[in-house]
Design a protein around this motif. Structure first.
Motif, PDB file in Angstrom:
ATOM      1  N   LYS A   1     -22.279 -48.561  64.084  1.00  0.00           N
ATOM      2  CA  LYS A   1     -23.230 -48.629  62.957  1.00  0.00           C
ATOM      3  C   LYS A   1     -24.307 -48.545  62.807  1.00  0.00           C
ATOM      4  CE  LYS A   1     -22.905 -52.771  64.763  1.00  0.00           C
ATOM      5  NZ  LYS A   1     -22.976 -55.163  64.790  1.00  0.00           N
ATOM      6  N   GLN A   2     -24.914 -47.381  63.996  1.00  0.00           N
ATOM      7  CA  GLN A   2     -25.981 -46.905  63.148  1.00  0.00           C
ATOM      8  C   GLN A   2     -26.279 -45.920  63.280  1.00  0.00           C
ATOM      9  OE1 GLN A   2     -28.429 -49.438  63.511  1.00  0.00           O
ATOM     10  NE2 GLN A   2     -28.116 -51.230  64.378  1.00  0.00           N
ATOM     11  N   VAL A   3     -25.090 -45.388  63.106  1.00  0.00           N
ATOM     12  CA  VAL A   3     -24.978 -43.397  63.405  1.00  0.00           C
ATOM     13  C   VAL A   3     -25.458 -43.012  62.271  1.00  0.00           C
ATOM     14  CG1 VAL A   3     -22.925 -43.461  62.028  1.00  0.00           C
ATOM     15  CG2 VAL A   3     -23.296 -41.550  63.280  1.00  0.00           C
ATOM     16  N   ASP A   4     -25.805 -44.099  61.171  1.00  0.00           N
ATOM     17  CA  ASP A   4     -26.787 -43.193  59.786  1.00  0.00           C
ATOM     18  C   ASP A   4     -28.073 -43.821  60.274  1.00  0.00           C
ATOM     19  OD1 ASP A   4     -24.784 -42.418  58.317  1.00  0.00           O
ATOM     20  OD2 ASP A   4     -24.786 -43.658  56.815  1.00  0.00           O
ATOM     21  N   TYR A   5     -28.626 -44.118  61.200  1.00  0.00           N
ATOM     22  CA  TYR A   5     -29.821 -44.476  61.118  1.00  0.00           C
ATOM     23  C   TYR A   5     -29.875 -43.448  62.504  1.00  0.00           C
ATOM     24  CZ  TYR A   5     -33.565 -46.872  63.406  1.00  0.00           C
ATOM     25  OH  TYR A   5     -35.034 -47.350  64.707  1.00  0.00           O
ATOM     26  N   ILE A   6     -29.057 -43.443  63.371  1.00  0.00           N
ATOM     27  CA  ILE A   6     -29.887 -42.497  64.274  1.00  0.00           C
ATOM     28  C   ILE A   6     -30.199 -41.183  63.662  1.00  0.00           C
ATOM     29  CG2 ILE A   6     -28.894 -41.445  66.851  1.00  0.00           C
ATOM     30  CD1 ILE A   6     -27.579 -44.318  67.083  1.00  0.00           C
ATOM     31  N   ALA A   7     -28.793 -40.815  62.955  1.00  0.00           N
ATOM     32  CA  ALA A   7     -28.919 -38.952  62.886  1.00  0.00           C
ATOM     33  C   ALA A   7     -29.794 -38.851  61.633  1.00  0.00           C
ATOM     34  CB  ALA A   7     -27.345 -38.520  62.187  1.00  0.00           C
ATOM     35  N   GLY A   8     -29.945 -39.507  60.972  1.00  0.00           N
ATOM     36  CA  GLY A   8     -31.100 -39.723  59.984  1.00  0.00           C
ATOM     37  C   GLY A   8     -32.392 -39.460  59.995  1.00  0.00           C
ATOM     38  N   SER A   9     -32.846 -40.053  61.842  1.00  0.00           N
ATOM     39  CA  SER A   9     -33.960 -40.054  62.320  1.00  0.00           C
ATOM     40  C   SER A   9     -33.971 -38.803  63.542  1.00  0.00           C
ATOM     41  CB  SER A   9     -34.439 -41.797  62.982  1.00  0.00           C
ATOM     42  OG  SER A   9     -34.510 -42.353  61.936  1.00  0.00           O
ATOM     43  N   ALA A  10     -32.953 -37.831  63.392  1.00  0.00           N
ATOM     44  CA  ALA A  10     -33.372 -37.183  64.950  1.00  0.00           C
ATOM     45  C   ALA A  10     -34.727 -36.846  65.289  1.00  0.00           C
ATOM     46  CB  ALA A  10     -32.010 -36.362  64.874  1.00  0.00           C
ATOM     47  N   SER A  11     -35.034 -35.934  64.606  1.00  0.00           N
ATOM     48  CA  SER A  11     -36.065 -34.777  64.526  1.00  0.00           C
ATOM     49  C   SER A  11     -37.381 -36.236  64.825  1.00  0.00           C
ATOM     50  CB  SER A  11     -36.260 -34.320  63.406  1.00  0.00           C
ATOM     51  OG  SER A  11     -35.807 -33.354  63.608  1.00  0.00           O
ATOM     52  N   LEU A  12     -37.560 -37.269  64.637  1.00  0.00           N
ATOM     53  CA  LEU A  12     -38.551 -38.377  64.895  1.00  0.00           C
ATOM     54  C   LEU A  12     -39.473 -37.361  65.173  1.00  0.00           C
ATOM     55  CD1 LEU A  12     -40.101 -40.826  63.300  1.00  0.00           C
ATOM     56  CD2 LEU A  12     -38.679 -42.058  64.690  1.00  0.00           C
ATOM     57  N   PRO A  13     -39.706 -37.551  67.312  1.00  0.00           N
ATOM     58  CA  PRO A  13     -40.004 -37.131  67.902  1.00  0.00           C
ATOM     59  C   PRO A  13     -40.582 -35.801  67.567  1.00  0.00           C
ATOM     60  CG  PRO A  13     -37.960 -38.099  69.547  1.00  0.00           C
ATOM     61  CD  PRO A  13     -37.453 -37.915  67.477  1.00  0.00           C
ATOM     62  N   ASP A  14     -40.531 -35.174  66.724  1.00  0.00           N
ATOM     63  CA  ASP A  14     -41.074 -33.667  66.363  1.00  0.00           C
ATOM     64  C   ASP A  14     -42.803 -34.342  65.669  1.00  0.00           C
ATOM     65  OD1 ASP A  14     -40.374 -32.084  68.294  1.00  0.00           O
ATOM     66  OD2 ASP A  14     -38.906 -30.885  65.870  1.00  0.00           O
ATOM     67  N   GLY A  15     -42.510 -35.254  64.824  1.00  0.00           N
ATOM     68  CA  GLY A  15     -43.261 -35.635  63.875  1.00  0.00           C
ATOM     69  C   GLY A  15     -44.700 -36.864  64.301  1.00  0.00           C
TER      70      GLY A  15
END
Length: 335
Positions: free
Chosen positions: A52-66
C-alpha cells in the motif's frame, strides 16, 4: 506562483534541486525502480502491508540524497559517508568492526600511524573517504524491525496500524537508498569518480563517469521495474548474520567496478542501446532490489521474535565485549 513556493515544491519533488553540490546516487530513476521492484517482489507471507506504501516508497527513493547539501553542514557531515564503502581504503582493517564508532576510531588510529610516512594515503583515511554504508544499512534495517514489531503488537491489540505502517515505509526508504547505492559498483571503490592511482589501462579520470553511468545512461535507456522484475528471484537471506550478508553484498558489487570503466571506454556511455551496459544496469539494479526485498522480509520475520534482554547490557563495563573507547559492546553476531 510565488518564487519561494515554487522552490519548495521543486525541492519536494527533486530533493537535489536546492542542493547543486549533491551528486544523486544511481539517479532518481534507478532508486525508484529498485524500491518498487523490491516491494512488488515481497511474497504473500511477508510484510504485504508495504504494498500500500509502494508509491510513497518509490517516490521518495532519493530522499537521503537531499540530506547531503552544503547548506545543511551537520546533516551533510553525518550523511555523506553513508552512501559509500571505499573498501580499498580500509584493507588493513580485518575483521570489519561491528560498531560504527569502533570503525571510525580504527580509521583515525591508522591515520595517526601513517600520516608522516604516507601523507597521501593518510589524507583520505577518514570516515568521509572510506564510507559507512553497511552501518547505515544495518541501522535502518534494525529500525525497520522495531517498526514492524509495533505493527504486530497493534494488530494483536486490535488497534489501528496505519501510522506504524508509515513508519515502516520510511525506514524502507532509508534502507532502500543505501542498499541501492551499494549495488552500484562505483559506490564501493575509491575509483568512484574517476580512476585513481596507477592507470596502465588508460581508464578515464573524468569525475563525471559516476553520473554518466548511473543517471544519464539509466535515464537514456528508460529503465523500468518490468526490466528487472524477472531477475529478482525467490526470497533469500532467511538465515545467517545480516551484517555479514551486507558486507558480502558490497564485496560482490565492488567486483564489477572495473567493468564500468571498461565499458566507459567505448563511447562514454553515450549509446543508450549498448547491450553490455544495459545488461550491467539490469544486473546491478536487480541485485539491489533482491537484497532490499530479502532484508525487508527478514526484518518481518525477526519482528515476530520477542527480543530477550541482553545481560549484561552492552553499555555495562562488565560485559565481556565492552569497548571503553566507544562506551558499548559491538553488535553481537546474529543479533
Amino acid at each position: 506562483m510565488r518564487p519561494f513556493v515554487l522552490a519548495a515544491l521543486t525541492a519536494a519533488v527533486f530533493p537535489a534541486a536546492l542542493h547543486p553540490n549533491v551528486a544523486l546516487a544511481w539517479g532518481g530513476t534507478a532508486h525508484a525502480v529498485i524500491d518498487r521492484a523490491a516491494i512488488e517482489a515481497i511474497p504473500d507471507d511477508g510484510p504485504v502491508f508495504l504494498r500500500k506504501q509502494v508509491d510513497y516508497i518509490a517516490g521518495s527513493a532519493s530522499l537521503p540524497d537531499g540530506w547531503r547539501g552544503d547548506s545543511e553542514p551537520f546533516s551533510k557531515i553525518e550523511e555523506d559517508p553513508n552512501h559509500g564503502w571505499f573498501k580499498e581504503q580500509f584493507a588493513f582493517l580485518k575483521p570489519i568492526p561491528r560498531s560504527r564508532y569502533a570503525f571510525v576510531i580504527a580509521l583515525y588510529k591508522h591515520y595517526e600511524a601513517i600520516k608522516d610516512k604516507d601523507p597521501l594515503t593518510a589524507q583520505r583515511t577518514n570516515v568521509r573517504w572510506t564510507g559507512t554504508l553497511p552501518y547505515a544499512a544495518m541501522e535502518s534495517y534494525e529500525r525497520l524491525i522495531a517498526c514492524m514489531r509495533q505493527v504486530r503488537a497493534l494488530r494483536a491489540e486490535g488497534k489501528e496500524t496505519a501510522f506504524a505502517e508509515q513508519h515502516c515505509a520510511f525506514q524502507v526508504i532509508r534502507l532502500g537508498h543505501y542498499i541501492g547505492d551499494g549495488a552500484q559498483p562505483l559506490h564501493d571503490s575509491v575509483n568512484s569518480d574517476g580512476w585513481r592511482g596507477d592507470n596502465p589501462k588508460g581508464y578515464t579520470r573524468d569525475r563525471t563517469i559516476h553520473g554518466r553511468f548511473e543517471s544519464e545512461f539509466v535515464d537514456g535507456m528508460a529503465l523500468t521495474t518490468g526490466d528487472i522484475a524477472p531477475r529478482i528471484g525467490a526470497a533469500g537471506h532467511r538465515e545467517g548474520d545480516m551484517f555479514d550478508a551486507v558486507l558480502a553484498y558490497l564485496d560482490e558489487a565492488a567486483s564489477h567496478m572495473e567493468q564500468v570503466y571498461v565499458l566507459e571506454k567505448r563511447d562514454r556511455f553515450a549509446n543508450f542501446k549498448d547491450k553490455d551496459v544495459r545488461e550491467l544496469v539490469y544486473a546491478r539494479t536487480a541485485k539491489g532490489a533482491a537484497m532490499l526485498r530479502d532484508m525487508i522480509c527478514r526484518a518481518w520475520a525477526e519482528s515476530a521474535v520477542k527480543p530477550a534482554p541482553l545481560k549484561p547490557s552492552p553499555l555495562d563495563p562488565a560485559n565481556p565485549a565492552y569497548d571503553p573507547e566507544t562506551g558499548s559492546a559491538p553488535a553481537q553476531v546474529g543479533a
